[in-house]
Design an enzyme around this catalytic site. Sequence first.
Site, PDB file in Angstrom:
ATOM      1  N   HIS A 216      -4.509  66.197  28.753  1.00 50.72           N
ATOM      2  CA  HIS A 216      -3.423  65.883  27.823  1.00 50.72           C
ATOM      3  C   HIS A 216      -3.160  64.387  27.761  1.00 50.72           C
ATOM      4  CE1 HIS A 216      -0.470  65.163  31.080  1.00 50.72           C
ATOM      5  NE2 HIS A 216      -0.988  66.224  31.669  1.00 50.72           N
TER       6      HIS A 216
ATOM      7  N   CYS B 118      -3.496  68.132  36.329  1.00 50.01           N
ATOM      8  CA  CYS B 118      -4.017  67.901  34.991  1.00 50.01           C
ATOM      9  C   CYS B 118      -4.783  66.581  34.918  1.00 50.01           C
ATOM     10  CB  CYS B 118      -2.880  67.854  33.973  1.00 50.01           C
ATOM     11  SG  CYS B 118      -2.073  69.444  33.734  1.00 50.01           S
TER      12      CYS B 118
END
Length: 98
Positions: free
Chosen positions: A41, A57
Amino acid sequence: KAINPYYRKKNIQGGAPQNPLGTRWIGIDANGTDGRTYGIHGTNHPWSIGLYISEGCIRLRNEDVEKLFEQVPIGTKVFITNEYKSFEQIAKEKRAIP
């Protein structure tokens, strides 16, 4: 995949300046999480890229994840490693290329 993803952990709307997920979310189905827990992201703090402060992440600059978002179809396999090998060597070992 999501454009301006909602950050549910802290109830932050997508597109909000304080949203740590940035402008795009590409979910990764790690350990059966269905792409909702871990992903690639953007970020609202580009200075944090490369630091070990994530909850699992992969953060990219918003402009980079926006390009990747357009190129990667849903279902693409992702391999994450900390090995110092070339992409070609890793692909050969994983039998992704002959």
